[in-house]
Motif scaffolding. Structure first.
Motif, short mmCIF file in Angstrom:
data_model
loop_
_atom_site.label_atom_id
_atom_site.label_comp_id
_atom_site.label_asym_id
_atom_site.label_seq_id
_atom_site.Cartn_x
_atom_site.Cartn_y
_atom_site.Cartn_z
N SER A 193 49.48 43.26 42.24
CA SER A 193 49.41 41.84 41.91
C SER A 193 48.02 41.26 42.09
CB SER A 193 50.42 41.04 42.75
OG SER A 193 50.18 41.24 44.13
N LEU A 194 47.32 41.61 43.17
CA LEU A 194 45.97 41.09 43.40
C LEU A 194 44.99 41.68 42.39
CD1 LEU A 194 43.97 39.42 44.99
CD2 LEU A 194 43.79 41.29 46.66
N LEU A 195 45.12 42.96 42.13
CA LEU A 195 44.23 43.62 41.16
C LEU A 195 44.38 42.99 39.78
CD1 LEU A 195 42.22 45.92 40.62
CD2 LEU A 195 44.19 47.40 40.15
N PHE A 196 45.62 42.74 39.39
CA PHE A 196 45.88 42.15 38.08
C PHE A 196 45.32 40.73 38.02
CE2 PHE A 196 49.06 40.18 35.03
CZ PHE A 196 48.47 40.73 33.89
N PHE A 197 45.45 39.99 39.11
CA PHE A 197 44.92 38.63 39.17
C PHE A 197 43.40 38.64 38.98
CE2 PHE A 197 43.11 35.03 41.55
CZ PHE A 197 43.75 33.97 40.93
N LYS A 198 42.72 39.55 39.67
CA LYS A 198 41.26 39.65 39.54
C LYS A 198 40.86 39.98 38.11
CE LYS A 198 40.14 41.04 44.28
NZ LYS A 198 39.56 42.13 45.11
N TYR A 239 38.59 29.43 41.29
CA TYR A 239 38.87 30.77 41.82
C TYR A 239 37.66 31.42 42.47
CZ TYR A 239 42.61 29.94 38.46
OH TYR A 239 43.63 29.38 37.74
N LYS A 240 36.48 30.84 42.25
CA LYS A 240 35.26 31.48 42.72
C LYS A 240 35.13 31.48 44.24
CE LYS A 240 32.70 30.66 38.44
NZ LYS A 240 31.56 29.98 37.79
N GLN A 241 35.78 30.52 44.91
CA GLN A 241 35.67 30.43 46.36
C GLN A 241 36.82 31.13 47.09
OE1 GLN A 241 32.88 29.10 47.49
NE2 GLN A 241 32.33 28.66 45.35
N LEU A 242 37.71 31.76 46.35
CA LEU A 242 38.86 32.41 46.97
C LEU A 242 38.44 33.74 47.60
CD1 LEU A 242 41.60 31.79 44.26
CD2 LEU A 242 41.25 30.55 46.41
N SER A 243 38.85 33.94 48.84
CA SER A 243 38.51 35.17 49.54
C SER A 243 39.67 36.16 49.48
CB SER A 243 38.20 34.86 51.01
OG SER A 243 39.36 34.37 51.67
N GLU A 244 39.38 37.40 49.81
CA GLU A 244 40.42 38.43 49.85
C GLU A 244 41.50 38.05 50.85
OE1 GLU A 244 40.68 41.39 48.27
OE2 GLU A 244 38.81 41.37 47.13
N GLU A 245 41.08 37.44 51.95
CA GLU A 245 42.04 37.06 53.01
C GLU A 245 43.00 36.01 52.51
OE1 GLU A 245 42.05 35.39 57.61
OE2 GLU A 245 40.17 35.71 56.56
N VAL A 246 42.47 35.01 51.81
CA VAL A 246 43.33 33.94 51.28
C VAL A 246 44.30 34.51 50.24
CG1 VAL A 246 43.35 31.84 49.89
CG2 VAL A 246 41.68 32.10 51.72
N LEU A 247 43.78 35.35 49.36
CA LEU A 247 44.60 35.89 48.28
C LEU A 247 45.59 36.95 48.76
CD1 LEU A 247 41.99 36.17 45.39
CD2 LEU A 247 43.83 34.51 45.64
N SER A 248 45.46 37.38 50.00
CA SER A 248 46.42 38.34 50.54
C SER A 248 47.75 37.69 50.87
CB SER A 248 45.85 39.01 51.80
OG SER A 248 45.69 38.05 52.84
N ASP A 249 47.78 36.35 50.87
CA ASP A 249 49.02 35.60 51.09
C ASP A 249 49.76 35.52 49.76
OD1 ASP A 249 50.98 33.58 51.29
OD2 ASP A 249 49.86 32.56 52.87
N HIS A 278 48.30 30.44 42.38
CA HIS A 278 47.13 30.59 41.51
C HIS A 278 47.50 31.30 40.21
CE1 HIS A 278 44.10 28.84 44.05
NE2 HIS A 278 44.50 29.55 45.08
N TYR A 279 48.43 32.23 40.29
CA TYR A 279 48.92 32.88 39.07
C TYR A 279 49.51 31.83 38.13
CZ TYR A 279 48.73 38.01 39.30
OH TYR A 279 48.32 39.32 39.27
N TYR A 280 50.31 30.95 38.70
CA TYR A 280 50.99 29.94 37.88
C TYR A 280 49.98 29.06 37.16
CZ TYR A 280 54.51 26.51 36.53
OH TYR A 280 55.33 25.69 35.80
N VAL A 281 48.96 28.59 37.91
CA VAL A 281 47.94 27.73 37.32
C VAL A 281 47.15 28.48 36.25
CG1 VAL A 281 45.80 26.44 37.76
CG2 VAL A 281 47.73 26.28 39.36
#
Length: 222
Positions: free
Chosen positions: A29-34, A50-60, A67-70
């Motif tokens: 899911s994270l790889l596809f989002f990137k 999306y530019k300020q999103l960190s790996e830690e935040v996106l791990s939730d 973010h996928y929805y938007v």
């Protein structure tokens, strides 16, 4: 062609189900989002959020789903736009269409006269969408695509009078079909209330009106 009607159906009915299927494989899911964000960066979509999103935040997973929805909403909106609004023009293209030098176009970019457009420092050459609004020195606002359409109309290899007659005949045909001008017929209907044929006709009708206006209303260039 991805129509506005299909866009509404996708947003209302498909995004949630699609997102759920993506998260059936959490590792992907994270790889596809990137991958999607990287693709969106190459379009005119606004991906600044999306530019300020960190790996830690996106791990939730919950945050990532939001973010996928938007992002899916943005992609659906982009996909349903008229092609003319999606066309990107270089400074060389714009110099030709505006009848000025490339230096003048770059100066206009620096002056902020292409409203909302900021040249990416990583890109060597600007890419400005046809939907961008340009501000003239007198303060008048013009859509870039309208300037392009006017130039193409004036420089068409066919006789302009013949082209204009063809457009007028097509406009008359639409008025007869729907019993009045666009503003009083399809122009009064919401896209979601149109049939597929009406939506196709509305898009073509608006295009013809815009093309016709390029003959009768010449925009001021500088």
């Amino acid at each position: 062609m991805f129509t506005a009607y299909e866009k509404e159906a996708f947003v209302d009915q498909s995004i949630d189900a699609l997102t759920q299927r993506i998260f059936e494989q959490p590792n992907d899911s994270l790889l596809f989002f990137k991958m999607l964000v990287n693709f969106a960066n190459k379009t005119t979509l606004d991906t600044s959020a999306y530019k300020q999103l960190s790996e830690e935040v996106l791990s939730d997973p919950n945050i990532l789903k939001e973010h996928y929805y938007v992002l899916f909403q943005q992609m659906a909106e982009y996909a349903s736009k008229e092609q003319s609004d999606l066309t990107l023009y270089t400074t060389g293209d714009l110099a030709k269409y505006f009848g000025v030098s490339i230096t003048a176009i770059n100066n206009w970019i620096k002056e902020g006269r292409f409203i909302g457009y900021t040249k990416d420092k990583n890109n060597k050459q600007a890419r400005i969408s046809g939907s961008t609004i340009w501000r003239s020195r007198t303060g008048k606002l013009h859509k870039v695509q309208d300037i392009v359409d006017e130039w193409e109309a004036e420089n068409d290899i066919d006789d302009n009078n013949s082209v204009q007659v063809t457009i007028v005949n097509q406009l008359i045909a639409y008025e007869k079909k729907y019993g009045g001008p666009f503003e009083q017929t399809l122009g009064m209907k919401a896209t979601k209330d149109m049939t597929a044929d009406e939506e196709t006709d509305a898009s073509a009708w608006k295009y013809l009106i815009r093309k016709y206006d390029t003959f009768g209303n010449r925009t001021e260039k500088n």
